[in-house]
Design a protein around this motif. Structure first.
Motif, mmCIF file in Angstrom:
data_model
loop_
_atom_site.group_PDB
_atom_site.id
_atom_site.type_symbol
_atom_site.label_atom_id
_atom_site.label_comp_id
_atom_site.label_asym_id
_atom_site.label_seq_id
_atom_site.Cartn_x
_atom_site.Cartn_y
_atom_site.Cartn_z
ATOM 1 N N ALA A 95 -48.339 -87.996 -14.496
ATOM 2 C CA ALA A 95 -47.576 -86.897 -14.105
ATOM 3 C C ALA A 95 -46.038 -87.078 -14.085
ATOM 4 O O ALA A 95 -45.304 -86.290 -14.605
ATOM 5 N N THR A 96 -45.958 -88.505 -13.454
ATOM 6 C CA THR A 96 -44.377 -88.565 -13.417
ATOM 7 C C THR A 96 -43.724 -88.761 -14.841
ATOM 8 O O THR A 96 -42.624 -88.688 -14.939
ATOM 9 N N ARG A 97 -44.493 -89.535 -15.616
ATOM 10 C CA ARG A 97 -43.979 -89.713 -17.099
ATOM 11 C C ARG A 97 -43.711 -88.502 -17.797
ATOM 12 O O ARG A 97 -42.550 -88.306 -18.538
ATOM 13 N N LEU A 98 -44.586 -87.256 -17.543
ATOM 14 C CA LEU A 98 -44.327 -86.104 -18.186
ATOM 15 C C LEU A 98 -43.078 -85.601 -17.607
ATOM 16 O O LEU A 98 -42.191 -85.025 -18.128
ATOM 17 N N ASP A 99 -42.793 -85.642 -16.063
ATOM 18 C CA ASP A 99 -41.604 -85.382 -15.550
ATOM 19 C C ASP A 99 -40.088 -85.835 -16.220
ATOM 20 O O ASP A 99 -39.262 -85.328 -16.206
ATOM 21 N N CYS A 100 -40.557 -87.266 -16.603
ATOM 22 C CA CYS A 100 -39.214 -88.198 -17.238
ATOM 23 C C CYS A 100 -39.072 -87.159 -18.618
ATOM 24 O O CYS A 100 -37.702 -86.977 -18.861
ATOM 25 N N VAL A 101 -40.120 -86.736 -19.384
ATOM 26 C CA VAL A 101 -39.843 -85.961 -20.518
ATOM 27 C C VAL A 101 -39.202 -84.738 -20.283
ATOM 28 O O VAL A 101 -38.220 -84.274 -20.675
ATOM 29 N N LEU A 102 -39.566 -83.992 -19.080
ATOM 30 C CA LEU A 102 -39.235 -82.718 -18.740
ATOM 31 C C LEU A 102 -37.555 -82.826 -18.173
ATOM 32 O O LEU A 102 -36.680 -82.072 -18.559
ATOM 33 N N GLY A 103 -37.505 -84.095 -17.331
ATOM 34 C CA GLY A 103 -36.010 -84.268 -16.858
ATOM 35 C C GLY A 103 -34.845 -84.492 -18.112
ATOM 36 O O GLY A 103 -33.962 -83.978 -18.154
ATOM 37 N N SER A 104 -35.485 -85.333 -19.100
ATOM 38 C CA SER A 104 -34.604 -85.551 -20.214
ATOM 39 C C SER A 104 -34.439 -84.134 -21.147
ATOM 40 O O SER A 104 -33.220 -84.105 -21.633
ATOM 41 N N ALA A 105 -35.429 -83.467 -21.306
ATOM 42 C CA ALA A 105 -35.183 -82.296 -21.817
ATOM 43 C C ALA A 105 -34.135 -81.167 -21.457
ATOM 44 O O ALA A 105 -33.378 -80.539 -21.807
ATOM 45 N N GLY A 106 -34.181 -81.232 -19.961
ATOM 46 C CA GLY A 106 -33.283 -80.646 -19.266
ATOM 47 C C GLY A 106 -31.886 -81.116 -19.209
ATOM 48 O O GLY A 106 -30.986 -80.043 -19.327
ATOM 49 N N LEU A 107 -31.756 -82.216 -19.135
ATOM 50 C CA LEU A 107 -30.216 -82.969 -19.407
ATOM 51 C C LEU A 107 -29.840 -82.623 -20.777
ATOM 52 O O LEU A 107 -28.701 -82.429 -20.866
ATOM 53 N N MET A 108 -30.725 -82.688 -21.812
ATOM 54 C CA MET A 108 -30.318 -82.460 -23.242
ATOM 55 C C MET A 108 -29.832 -81.170 -23.268
ATOM 56 O O MET A 108 -28.867 -80.621 -23.949
ATOM 57 N N ARG A 109 -30.872 -80.074 -22.920
ATOM 58 C CA ARG A 109 -30.310 -78.599 -22.719
ATOM 59 C C ARG A 109 -28.959 -78.321 -22.101
ATOM 60 O O ARG A 109 -28.167 -77.707 -22.576
ATOM 61 N N GLN A 110 -28.759 -79.152 -21.068
ATOM 62 C CA GLN A 110 -27.398 -78.887 -20.356
ATOM 63 C C GLN A 110 -26.216 -79.292 -21.210
ATOM 64 O O GLN A 110 -25.193 -78.500 -21.223
ATOM 65 N N ALA A 111 -26.350 -80.661 -21.791
ATOM 66 C CA ALA A 111 -25.299 -81.224 -22.464
ATOM 67 C C ALA A 111 -24.888 -80.163 -23.821
ATOM 68 O O ALA A 111 -24.011 -79.972 -24.178
ATOM 69 N N VAL A 112 -26.219 -79.548 -24.351
ATOM 70 C CA VAL A 112 -25.950 -78.799 -25.598
ATOM 71 C C VAL A 112 -25.276 -77.516 -25.153
ATOM 72 O O VAL A 112 -24.282 -77.025 -26.067
ATOM 73 N N ALA A 113 -25.719 -76.919 -24.059
ATOM 74 C CA ALA A 113 -25.147 -75.725 -23.672
ATOM 75 C C ALA A 113 -23.575 -75.719 -23.220
ATOM 76 O O ALA A 113 -22.875 -74.986 -23.615
ATOM 77 N N GLN A 114 -23.197 -76.853 -22.706
ATOM 78 C CA GLN A 114 -21.932 -77.181 -22.451
ATOM 79 C C GLN A 114 -21.056 -77.418 -23.648
ATOM 80 O O GLN A 114 -20.168 -76.676 -23.847
ATOM 81 N N ALA A 115 -21.747 -78.050 -24.813
ATOM 82 C CA ALA A 115 -20.910 -78.311 -25.873
ATOM 83 C C ALA A 115 -20.779 -77.120 -26.823
ATOM 84 O O ALA A 115 -19.534 -76.675 -27.215
#
Length: 544
Positions: A297-317
């Motif tokens: 479950a925490t490994r899936l949260d690592c995937v979710l966390g990275s996906a969220g960080l990527m989304r914010q980076a792309v949104a800002q760019a």
């Protein structure tokens, strides 16, 4: 006052005052796809509310405050008494409280809970990723505790509660509680079977005294911790409460807080146990088996966390390039910048689509879906978390020098971006776990092939990639040395299959051409320009 020559022009407005959830079309569409229609309206409303909160100027400022005012360790009070407390900035408590109130620890108690929580976790990560640690561990502790029905009955209502109580007092007196985890020791790292923390049985059945050291213990102000220690019959899982039932503090000696690259708002500590009271969870000698679902479950949260960080980076760019002009026009309209932004957007959407599909498998809970998770979670954890850092760095470059300045927020994303690839087992551990699933659980590969097989015939590049993957799986010579390559291909093929089925044609076409068809360079911005890049960028543009 500004001088007469000082006039600020051509600067994008702050990306605030918007709904982080609804502006993310890939995320919102995944929720529509995977959540039962009976509870979909409720899910939309709660996620949009959380999205508006995450996009508000006030909450974004809390994220900055929590990051720039890291926690402080207080080992003793003014009189010399050992207290082992960590002080957090008020912004941390506000963010953590809102995360708890949004149900980010309560996926187990409602229909479609894992998908709804996954989407909310991605949204809240974009404010500040630090609170994701206690939210994740609290959520993930539930399946481990269920190995002991009495413990689960006692603790699960507190862990899934939407009430945040920061006070240090017996958990039985609190309406809500948080959990941490302590597995890693300095001599073993990922090799938890090398742990030396000793567990000596006490007179009361199921209780033990722990003595040893944990090299990483995050969120040390939590109410309870799941730890591994060596009992008489081998490595065993234990619950260590922070405060005992009689109100006295358990022996939980905080040696220091880690000085980390990123994740600054979250306290990661070294902790010493010295006769620390603990309750056994599961059978003696079955520690890894007991805690394995928590790790998944925490490994899936690592995937979710990275996906969220990527989304914010792309949104800002994309936001920056929408408003910034250079060389006679918007950056967004420049062919080369459009190529870079489309490439980043593809990476973000593929990560989001995969992460939400895995959350849906948790909600389903059937044998086939659990088998899929067994191979797809470590493959996704390997690949998605590794893609986060290059996405964040490239997105920062889209802002030019402004992206290298702390006030832009991009440096914080860059510092945070490598974390999830290390947390809960680094890349080699994930790749080897994929091999373990292939060797020991043939039903996992069968479930995976059935999943990607649903998209067969829709794109010739995907079909060829599936065929090549099968060829690689048939050749076991030197397979351990190729484990990373195999994990990467498993993740990419699964992403491609999901995008072909669910994403707009321009997204799926570009992904298959670049990631599966080989029409892609080593750097972002090398997509085939003959395809519809503008539509992909527009889809990624944050609204408002």
């Amino acid at each position: 006052m500004a001088g007469r020559t000082h006039s600020v022009t051509n600067q994008p407005p702050p990306l605030t005052g918007y709904d982080v959830y609804s502006a993310d079309r890939a995320l919102a569409e995944a929720v529509e796809r995977h959540v039962d229609p009976a509870v979909l309206d409720e899910a939309r409303d709660e996620l949009a509310s959380l999205g508006r909160s995450a996009g508000s100027a006030q909450v974004q400022e809390w994220g900055v405050q929590a990051d720039t005012n890291p926690p402080r360790l207080r080992t003793h009070d003014r009189y010399g008494n050992r207290i082992d407390e960590v002080d957090f900035h008020p912004a941390w408590h506000r963010l953590l409280g809102k995360g708890v109130a949004a149900g980010l620890t309560g996926a187990w108690t409602r229909p479609g809970g894992h998908v709804r929580r996954a989407a909310g976790f991605m949204v809240w990560t974009q404010v500040d990723a630090g609170t994701g640690c206690p939210l994740s561990m609290t959520h993930a502790a539930v399946p481990a505790l269920r190995h002991d029905p009495a413990l689960a009955a006692e603790w699960e209502p507190r862990l899934t509660s939407t009430l945040y109580d920061r006070t240090l007092r017996p958990a039985g007196q609190k309406a809500g509680a948080l959990f941490g985890m302590g597995m890693t020791e300095k001599q073993g790292g990922s090799d938890v079977r090398a742990n030396t923390t000793a567990a000596v049985p006490l007179a009361e059945a199921g209780t033990y005294a722990l003595t040893g050291h944990k090299w990483f213990c995050s969120a040390p102000m939590s109410d309870g911790f799941l730890v591994l220690a060596q009992a008489p019959e081998g490595l065993t899982c234990f619950l260590v409460p922070r405060v005992l039932a009689d109100g006295t503090r358990n022996v939980f000696l905080l040696q220091r807080l880690k000085d980390k690259l990123g994740n600054r708002s979250n306290a990661s500590s070294e902790v010493e146990f010295d006769g620390t009271w603990a309750r056994r969870v599961g059978a003696e000698g079955q520690g890894v088996r007991t805690i394995i679902e928590m790790v998944a479950a925490t490994r899936l949260d690592c995937v979710l966390g990275s996906a969220g960080l990527m989304r914010q980076a792309v949104a800002q760019a994309v936001h920056h390039c929408t408003h910034r002009e250079a060389f006679g026009g918007r950056l967004l309209d420049k062919p080369l910048m459009r190529n870079v932004l489309a490439d980043l957007a593809l990476e973000s959407e593929a990560a989001t689509t995969l992460a939400l599909r895995l959350a849906a498998a948790w909600d389903d809970g059937g044998e086939q879906e659990r088998a899929l998770l067994r191979i797809a979670v470590p493959a996704a954890k390997f690949w998605v978390t590794k893609r986060c850092a290059p996405v964040a760095v490239e997105a920062a470059e889209c802002l030019g020098g402004n992206g290298y300045v702390e006030e832009s927020g991009l440096p914080r994303l860059v510092r945070e971006s490598p974390l999830n690839s290390v947390w809960e087992g680094a890349g080699n551990i994930q790749a080897l776990d994929v091999l373990r699933a292939l060797r020991r659980e043939p039903q996992a590969l069968h479930a995976y092939l059935q999943e990607v097989g649903r998209a067969r015939g829709a794109d010739h590049r995907l079909d060829r990639a599936i065929k090549d993957l099968l060829t690689e799986l048939a050749d076991l010579e030197g397979i351990e040395g190729r484990a990373r390559r195999l994990a990467e291909r498993l993740a990419l093929v699964l992403q491609g299959a999901l995008l072909v089925q669910y994403a707009p044609s321009e997204v799926a076409d570009l992904f298959c051409a670049s990631r599966l068809g080989g029409d892609w360079g080593a750097a972002f911005g090398t997509l085939p320009s003959t395809l519809d890049l503008a539509a992909v960028v527009e889809r990624a543009r944050p609204l408002g």
